[in-house]
Motif scaffolding. Structure first.
Motif, PDB file in Angstrom:
ATOM      1  N   ARG A 232       0.833  -1.211   0.000  1.00 25.47           N
ATOM      2  CA  ARG A 232       0.000   0.000   0.000  1.00 25.47           C
ATOM      3  C   ARG A 232       0.863   1.256   0.000  1.00 25.47           C
ATOM      4  O   ARG A 232       0.606   2.207  -0.754  1.00 25.47           O
ATOM      5  CB  ARG A 232      -0.914   0.009   1.239  1.00 25.47           C
ATOM      6  N   MET A 265      -5.604  -6.876   1.656  1.00 26.00           N
ATOM      7  CA  MET A 265      -5.637  -5.951   0.530  1.00 26.00           C
ATOM      8  C   MET A 265      -7.065  -5.713   0.051  1.00 26.00           C
ATOM      9  O   MET A 265      -7.435  -4.595  -0.321  1.00 26.00           O
ATOM     10  CB  MET A 265      -4.781  -6.496  -0.615  1.00 26.00           C
ATOM     11  N   PRO A 270      -5.600   0.516  -1.692  1.00 29.88           N
ATOM     12  CA  PRO A 270      -5.317   1.954  -1.792  1.00 29.88           C
ATOM     13  C   PRO A 270      -5.720   2.537  -3.139  1.00 29.88           C
ATOM     14  O   PRO A 270      -5.982   3.734  -3.260  1.00 29.88           O
ATOM     15  CB  PRO A 270      -3.813   2.036  -1.576  1.00 29.88           C
TER      16      PRO A 270
END
Length: 277
Positions: A232, A265, A270
């Motif tokens: 990220r 994730m 992100p």
């Protein structure tokens, strides 16, 4: 991956953000958009007496009505979008969601999941499980506030030399070749003649360069952080528009349980995340 059919999954209790994002992605890609409006059937609570059965049936009727209203609203929005589309509904039991989603996703080039659906805690993991592990098609996870696009400028590829990562790279090859820059990111590699190789990432970089990809290899130390957090941070540092990675899981009690990095994730990508198994 050239998407000619995009499957967008939306729930009955969310706004139009995911749908509008799917419309824009499909328009830019010249793709057919298939929208699946999804609701979970309410399971019986308590005993099976006349009172509880009546309340359960009434609640199911309300859910079905809400589902019908969402389908109608979705069709109305799509009719003004100037793209080719269809809208279907899915009203199913919790235990059957992943199989149902997998069956739909098999006939799409890409399954699109937006931030609105990710916020639906009652169904998101079963839907993601179905799209990833019951279908060979890749998925694109678009976090809330980000634009869905198949034309990223900068891409981060999470690489660990496993088959799942290799499948993801191949699925995203069209995006990689068109990008201005692709960063192959390897976290805490162990150099060997197997696995990541004596020079981690070098073989993948050569493979991608032969396809015309503008690629570099970033070797990162986690420094005590998780792999997901390290990825990220790097995505933010390089201004990535998309991440590409393989999905990992293992079988338990006839269900797919996501591996740690995959689950982390998916919980907080992100940037838009293209993933396949």
């Amino acid at each position: 991956m050239r998407a000619k059919t995009v499957l967008s999954i939306i729930g009955v209790n969310q706004n139009d953000e995911d749908l509008r994002s799917a419309i824009e992605l499909s328009r830019a890609a010249g793709a057919y958009l298939s929208v699946l409006v999804t609701a979970l059937a309410i399971a019986p609570v308590g005993g099976y007496g006349e009172v509880s059965s009546s309340a359960w049936a009434e609640e199911r009727e309300r859910e079905l009505k809400k589902l019908g209203e969402e389908v109608a609203a979705t069709k109305a929005l799509l009719q003004s979008s100037n793209i080719s589309f269809d809208v279907d509904r899915l009203f199913t039991e919790y235990g059957w969601v992943d199989n149902e989603i997998g069956e739909r996703a098999r006939y799409a080039d890409l399954t699109l999941v937006g931030g609105g659906l990710l916020a639906q805690n009652d169904m998101r993991w079963r839907i993601l499980n179905g799209a990833l592990f019951h279908s060979p098609a890749p998925i694109l996870i678009v976090p809330k506030g980000r634009l869905a696009s198949l034309q990223p400028r900068r891409v981060l590829v999470a690489w660990d030399s496993r088959n799942e990562a290799s499948h993801a790279v191949r699925a995203a090859m069209e995006q990689l070749t068109a990008a201005e820059k692709v960063h192959v990111v390897i976290v805490d590699p162990r150099a060997s003649t197997r696995g990541t190789g004596e020079e981690p990432g070098a073989e993948l970089a050569v493979f991608l360069a032969r396809h015309g990809v503008h690629v570099s290899v970033d070797i990162l130390a986690s420094g005590g952080r998780t792999t997901a957090d390290t990825l990220r941070q790097r995505a933010v540092e390089i201004g990535a528009d998309m991440m590409v990675m393989g999905a990992y899981g293992h079988s338990r009690m006839r269900e797919r349980i996501f591996g740690g990095t995959t689950r982390s994730m998916l919980e907080a990508p992100p940037v838009p995340l293209m993933m396949t198994r």
